[in-house]
Design an enzyme around this catalytic site. Structure first.
Site, PDB file in Angstrom:
ATOM      1  N   SER A  13      65.865 -32.314 -22.725  1.00  0.00           N
ATOM      2  CA  SER A  13      66.621 -32.439 -21.489  1.00  0.00           C
ATOM      3  C   SER A  13      66.410 -31.209 -20.635  1.00  0.00           C
ATOM      4  O   SER A  13      65.704 -30.279 -21.000  1.00  0.00           O
ATOM      5  CB  SER A  13      68.109 -32.620 -21.784  1.00  0.00           C
ATOM      6  N   LYS A  14      67.058 -31.198 -19.488  1.00  0.00           N
ATOM      7  CA  LYS A  14      66.881 -30.136 -18.509  1.00  0.00           C
ATOM      8  C   LYS A  14      67.078 -28.730 -19.092  1.00  0.00           C
ATOM      9  O   LYS A  14      66.334 -27.812 -18.800  1.00  0.00           O
ATOM     10  CB  LYS A  14      67.867 -30.310 -17.359  1.00  0.00           C
ATOM     11  N   ARG A  15      68.108 -28.591 -19.898  1.00  0.00           N
ATOM     12  CA  ARG A  15      68.447 -27.250 -20.358  1.00  0.00           C
ATOM     13  C   ARG A  15      67.404 -26.657 -21.301  1.00  0.00           C
ATOM     14  O   ARG A  15      67.520 -25.510 -21.720  1.00  0.00           O
ATOM     15  CB  ARG A  15      69.822 -27.259 -21.035  1.00  0.00           C
ATOM     16  N   HIS A  16      66.404 -27.432 -21.668  1.00  0.00           N
ATOM     17  CA  HIS A  16      65.389 -26.896 -22.559  1.00  0.00           C
ATOM     18  C   HIS A  16      64.227 -26.249 -21.824  1.00  0.00           C
ATOM     19  O   HIS A  16      63.149 -26.097 -22.371  1.00  0.00           O
ATOM     20  CB  HIS A  16      64.851 -27.995 -23.472  1.00  0.00           C
TER      21      HIS A  16
END
Length: 616
Positions: free
Chosen positions: A385-388
């Site tokens: 996801s984005k936070r990765h």
RNA sequence: GGCCCCAUAGUCUAGAGGCCUAGGACGCCGGACCCUCAUUCCGGAAACAGCGGUUCGAAUCCGCUUGGGGCUACCA
């Protein structure tokens, strides 16, 4: 729609054994030709193999492939049922599952059996007629944002599979849900795919492609037509339950610790009641009547047979209240209409495959072969996801990753080449790609290895190619000299990304703005200034500006001053580049040229003496 | 919760009952080379999740446990 292959399928009745042409244990290229006997196929195969029962794996035989008008496969250990043919030799040592082709396509194996039988075979999943193979695969992204690595990998594998088998790769845009659309996302996805080197034969941007339209939103009429058909045959029904009601139902189930499912309240409404409520304008959806007994088996090319108890499925929605189709309904129809032979997609779709099979069955569509690819997980084992950080293809490009390297890296996530080589371009990958070397386990992507891969490409590609690729990353002025190409050639060894390469190259076009602090402490003494001054003078007079003559000067000066050559080299590098690391000094200076070198040396001498060094 | 999938070093993987003293790659550590860094080369540490079963023999086949993931929408 008539199954285009049914006639062909019926005309072939072949049993084939010993398909692994390399194995010494197999019986070779033996063919068993037997007219298909309905319900007796297993027996006749068994007879051909010289065993008493169809579900025993004879020694030395790796598999049997059958072609007929109707095959299905029972679970491991089950006996063949009448009217069907089933066998499974997994219990044998080879890990072979059943293989069969027909209206219910199954083609399963773990290792060693070609997905496409060599000759004389007709299959729905992979049709070969007289040596001509028909493979049609698709990638069907939902345009909800950028192209992410998971989707890119799925697309890549589809592409490779299609090309390997001389088949067709279809791109279909799955824009079923208008509410989740992201503007420009379709264009971005297409661009992302292209930049990875993936090409498709049919898609929304290919004019004149025969199975269009390739946007699901443009296929509405077809979905409605088939929904109506199912309604009229009683295989689907209108459901008037409100979302609130359904929510209450779900909660009630959960409180009892039961799986939430639709209770079937509207399943058996009378025709009169339905019409009355429709006349009143009540909002409703269309649900498919799903079988409530028996089991559904997904013959997965990668995992083998996956069995689902039909009781776990409820009558799911196929058309929303606005009379647009739901994904599981639309894909089945579209895949069929586009004559897709192999549905290759991410594992997250495996659990929903039975629902799609229900649709195929209700509509009397032949089944494609399915293959579910393992997922790609983030380093913390969670879904990407984005936070990765960077997960979109575009982000990697911006960070200076060469897309060919990214494609190569993605190729190795969940697949490995037979010979263990890791650097493969797309062309080579097409040649050796096969689904049976796809891993079952989810893979975690590893940036370190991606960077290594990128460096490999940095070193292996032509210098001119790298020069083109690095240009967008150069944000400073580049003069006539030194030659750009030569600078790239000298600098690329020390860069893992194009961003780093651009940074490495800067020193050739701009004098240092500052000097590395640790370097100053170590190399910029008063004596060093004196040495640099001498060097500057000697270099200014040097007639032949090349590597060997430069070495000669340094050797001479070091001898005259009685210092090591290194005591000259390090201050020079720092003076000329501002850094303590970088290319070999003589290569660097050769390329940099006399004028720039001498000037930078003089500047450094002056600054050492005026102590104007550490300023940023 | 229910159903489904999966399980070899930190990571990607090879592995088809005896070729396994478990191979390769990234990363890590050490060394060689060298004007630094990088490249290259050499060497090293590092894994069959656990427990049972089948077998003369199991990383490999079966079962259970544990762990991870997915699905369970009028999302795709």
């Amino acid at each position: 729609m008539l199954n285009p292959w049914s006639r062909l399928v019926r005309s072939f009745h072949i049993f084939y054994g010993g398909m692994s042409d390399e194995s010494t244990r197999c019986t070779g290229d033996t063919l068993w030709r037997d007219p298909l006997i309905r319900g007796g196929a297993g027996v006749s195969v068994a007879r051909a193999l010289g065993t008493s029962r169809g579900n025993e794996r004879p020694r030395g035989i790796r598999c049997v492939v059958g072609v007929g008008s109707r095959f299905s496969h029972s679970r491991l250990g089950h006996r063949p049922q009448s009217g069907h043919w089933s066998y499974d030799w997994r219990a044998g040592s080879a890990g072979i599952h059943s293989v069969g082709f027909g209206q219910n396509v199954g083609c399963v194996r773990r290792r060693g059996i070609p997905l496409i039988p060599p000759r004389g075979f007709v299959t729905l999943g992979a049709m070969t007629v007289g040596g001509i193979t028909v493979v049609r695969v698709r990638y069907a992204p939902s345009p909800t944002g950028a192209l992410h690595i998971g989707g890119a990998r799925t697309a890549l594998f589809n592409f490779l599979f299609a090309r390997h088998h001389g088949g067709t790769f279809v791109l279909r845009v799955e824009d079923t849900d208008q509410t989740r659309q992201v503007p420009d996302s379709e264009a971005k996805m297409l661009q992302g795919l292209k930049s990875l080197g993936i090409r498709w034969d049919e898609g929304p941007d290919i004019v004149g492609a025969p199975y269009g339209p390739y946007r699901v939103s443009e296929r509405l009429a077809r979905h409605r037509e088939l929904a109506e058909e199912l309604l009229s045959t009683g295989q689907a029904y209108r459901c008037f339950c409100t979302p609130e009601q359904l929510q209450r139902d779900r909660e009630a189930f959960q409180q009892q610790g039961l799986p939430p499912r639709y209770v079937g309240r509207c399943r058996d409404l009378t025709r009169e009641e339905v019409e009355a409520r429709r006349a009143r304008g009540e909002r409703h959806v269309v649900r498919l009547k799903t079988p409530q007994t028996g089991e559904t088996i997904v013959h997965d090319l990668i995992r083998g047979d996956v069995t689902f108890d039909n009781r776990v499925f409820d009558d799911f929605v196929i058309m929303k209240a606005d009379f647009t189709p739901v994904y599981n309904f639309a894909v089945a129809i579209d895949d069929h209409d586009m004559a897709i032979t192999h549905v290759i997609r991410g594992e997250e779709h495996l659990s929903n495959t039975p629902k799609q099979i229900f649709v195929y069955e209700a509509l009397h569509f032949p089944l494609p072969a399915f293959a579910h690819l393992p997922m790609i997980l983030a380093p913390d084992r969670s879904k990407v996801s984005k936070r990765h950080g960077a997960t979109a293809v575009e982000e990697y490009r911006e960070q200076g990753i060469i897309l060919a390297a990214l494609a190569n890296y993605l190729l190795l996530l969940g697949w490995s080449p037979p010979d263990g080589r890791e650097i493969l371009d797309l062309e080579e990958a097409v040649r050796v790609f096969s689904l049976d070397r796809v891993q079952h386990t989810a893979a975690i992507y590893d940036l370190k290895k991606l960077e290594w891969m990128n460096h490999q490409y940095m070193m292996r590609l032509e210098v001119d190619e790298i020069a083109e690729l690095v240009k967008p990353f150069i944000r400073y002025s580049v003069g006539e000299a030194p030659p750009f190409r030569d600078v790239v050639a000298l600098s690329r060894e020390r860069a893992t990304t194009l961003v780093q390469l651009a940074d490495q190259m800067r020193m050739f076009y701009h004098p240092p703005e500052s000097y590395d602090a640790a370097g100053v402490a170590k190399h910029f003494s008063e004596e060093a200034a004196a040495r640099l001054e001498i060097l500057a003078a000697r270099l200014a007079e040097l007639e032949e500006w090349d590597h060997d003559h430069l070495v000669a000067i340094y050797d001479a000066v070091s001898a005259e001053l009685g210092v090591k050559r290194a005591a000259l080299i390090h201050p020079t590098r720092l003076a000329v580049t501002g850094r303590t690391v970088g290319p070999g000094l003589f290569e660097l200076v050769t390329l940099l040229g006399r004028e720039a070198t001498v000037e930078r040396l003089k500047t450094a001498v002056a600054r050492i003496r005026s102590h104007e060094l550490a300023l940023g």
